[in-house]
Design a protein around this motif. Structure first.
Motif, PDB file in Angstrom:
ATOM      1  N   PHE A 226       2.006   0.309  -3.475  1.00 46.81           N
ATOM      2  CA  PHE A 226       2.268  -0.987  -2.854  1.00 46.81           C
ATOM      3  C   PHE A 226       2.427  -2.008  -3.958  1.00 46.81           C
ATOM      4  CE2 PHE A 226      -2.335  -0.497  -3.072  1.00 46.81           C
ATOM      5  CZ  PHE A 226      -2.755  -1.693  -3.645  1.00 46.81           C
ATOM      6  N   THR A 244       5.880  -5.192  -1.557  1.00 46.67           N
ATOM      7  CA  THR A 244       5.789  -4.068  -0.631  1.00 46.67           C
ATOM      8  C   THR A 244       4.350  -3.947  -0.146  1.00 46.67           C
ATOM      9  OG1 THR A 244       7.548  -2.910  -1.829  1.00 46.67           O
ATOM     10  CG2 THR A 244       6.182  -1.590  -0.353  1.00 46.67           C
ATOM     11  N   GLY A 245       4.150  -3.860   1.164  1.00 50.98           N
ATOM     12  CA  GLY A 245       2.817  -3.824   1.739  1.00 50.98           C
ATOM     13  C   GLY A 245       2.122  -2.487   1.581  1.00 50.98           C
ATOM     14  N   TYR A 247       0.837  -0.688   3.861  1.00 54.63           N
ATOM     15  CA  TYR A 247       1.134   0.251   4.935  1.00 54.63           C
ATOM     16  C   TYR A 247       2.631   0.392   5.193  1.00 54.63           C
ATOM     17  CZ  TYR A 247      -3.865  -0.202   5.573  1.00 54.63           C
ATOM     18  OH  TYR A 247      -5.219  -0.205   5.348  1.00 54.63           O
ATOM     19  N   ASP A 248       3.456  -0.173   4.318  1.00 54.85           N
ATOM     20  CA  ASP A 248       4.894   0.055   4.422  1.00 54.85           C
ATOM     21  C   ASP A 248       5.192   1.517   4.081  1.00 54.85           C
ATOM     22  OD1 ASP A 248       5.208  -2.584   5.010  1.00 54.85           O
ATOM     23  OD2 ASP A 248       6.032  -3.176   3.070  1.00 54.85           O
ATOM     24  N   ARG A 250       6.980   3.109   2.215  1.00 53.72           N
ATOM     25  CA  ARG A 250       7.729   3.211   0.955  1.00 53.72           C
ATOM     26  C   ARG A 250       6.878   2.646  -0.174  1.00 53.72           C
ATOM     27  NH1 ARG A 250       9.287  -1.074   3.827  1.00 53.72           N
ATOM     28  NH2 ARG A 250      10.630   0.230   5.087  1.00 53.72           N
ATOM     29  N   GLU A 285      13.446   1.012  -4.305  1.00 53.12           N
ATOM     30  CA  GLU A 285      12.468   1.575  -3.375  1.00 53.12           C
ATOM     31  C   GLU A 285      12.056   2.965  -3.834  1.00 53.12           C
ATOM     32  OE1 GLU A 285      13.903   1.749   0.590  1.00 53.12           O
ATOM     33  OE2 GLU A 285      13.478  -0.355   1.031  1.00 53.12           O
TER      34      GLU A 285
END
Length: 345
Positions: A226, A244-245, A247-248, A250, A285
């Motif tokens: 993250f 980017t979180g 729990y995302d 990716r 990503e």
């Protein structure tokens, strides 16, 4: 008291003591404060009905401080209304004084059926516990240098969430955190596998040395589970480029270069009080379950900010993001979800 309820506590007595205190203004968490944090958790979970607490022991005085204070407070009139849980002090048969002790304590607590394990430490402490936790939920409290993964929250409030989960007044988390899997295939065919909770950084330094990583000119490839813009440590680089979180589905991969040779750079807080320029070639990503081969032919690999692996031209290194990490207790979420179950008078 809820019969059979139990939690584990592992305070790392060595957290927050690495070399970065010489080159930055990182906070210092004395072991007396770690003992105090443990005591606040004990009082809170005891009040909520937790029957047992499993506590790791050490030779630096954290567990001993807890034991002395429990004995002193148990006879105080002012604390007569406090229900102390039964505290079981766990010991290792052959302690090593290394991160392996954290892994062993986590395994021991899981074997004793604890509903959750709380760790006091930094990113390295959290990573060390992962192999021993299995499916047991984790709650990390910040007492380290770079605390990207553990949370900075009052121990009393953390104890409230732990007590709720342990007594089943609130549901345990079901979502697994992301992990970075690093595989180094040696020229002789042997394979070494390691994991990271926050980031993997490939750098040009040839030896492990003091392990802590802070020289940005040596950084070449950065992989993050993250990337929060407000984070501290190497993950803050990715947070400045591609937020980017946790729990995302990716992660982020960043290609780096010496800032003196870069056409593009960012300022990132790679350690407390240390805002450094970092040269950037690209950021993209990082997809789940897709192995990425490391391009650098030799150097060292830092896991969650500390160099752990050396590799050379005959070695093949891959980094893979997967969502198979520990289940992590989110304190605000647990307390919000348990509002209707909160005991009242």
């Amino acid at each position: 008291m809820v019969e059979g309820s139990a939690i584990g506590i592992i305070p790392n007595p060595m957290s927050g003591r690495d070399i970065r205190r010489i080159i930055s203004q990182a906070s210092v968490f004395p072991n007396t404060e770690k003992s105090s944090m443990v005591l606040r958790i004990l009082r809170t979970v005891g009040t909520l009905g937790v029957e047992r607490v499993l506590l790791s022991t050490d030779t630096f005085g954290v567990a001993a401080g807890v034991q002395r204070e429990i004995k002193r407070l148990s006879g105080e009139r002012s604390t007569a209304h406090v229900r102390w849980p039964k505290v079981e002090f766990l010991t290792l048969e052959r302690p090593t004084g290394t991160a392996a002790d954290t892994t062993a304590y986590a395994q021991m607590m899981v074997g004793h059926c604890s509903a959750a394990v709380v760790l006091l430490g930094g990113d390295g402490t959290m990573r060390a516990a992962v192999p021993g936790l299995g499916d047991t939920p984790l709650l990390g409290l910040s007492t380290g240098t770079n605390n990207a993964f553990p949370v900075m929250i009052e121990a009393t409030v953390a104890g409230m969430a732990l007590g709720m989960v342990a007594t089943r007044a609130a549901p345990a988390p079901t979502t697994h955190a992301k992990l970075l899997h690093v595989e180094v295939t040696r020229g002789n065919g042997s394979v070494r596998h390691e994991v990271a909770l926050v980031d993997v950084c490939v750098n040009t330094l040839s030896v492990l040395g003091s392990r802590a990583l802070w020289k940005t000119s040596s950084l070449r490839e950065l992989y993050c589970t993250f990337a929060e813009p407000h984070a501290i440590g190497l993950t803050s680089i990715a947070g400045r480029l591609r937020p980017t979180g946790r729990y995302d589905p990716r992660g982020v991969v960043v290609r780096l270069v010496d800032p003196f040779c870069a056409t593009h750079s960012v300022l990132a807080p790679i350690a407390p009080g240390l805002l450094e320029s970092v040269g950037v070639l690209s950021s993209t990503e990082l997809l789940l379950n897709v192995p990425h081969r490391v391009e650098l032919d030799r150097g060292t690999i830092a896991l969650d900010g500390e160099r752990e692996l050396e590799f050379g031209p005959d070695d093949a290194v891959t980094v893979t993001l997967a969502q198979d990490g520990p289940r992590v207790i989110d304190v605000p979420t647990v307390l919000a979800a348990s509002a209707v179950a909160w005991p009242s008078t």
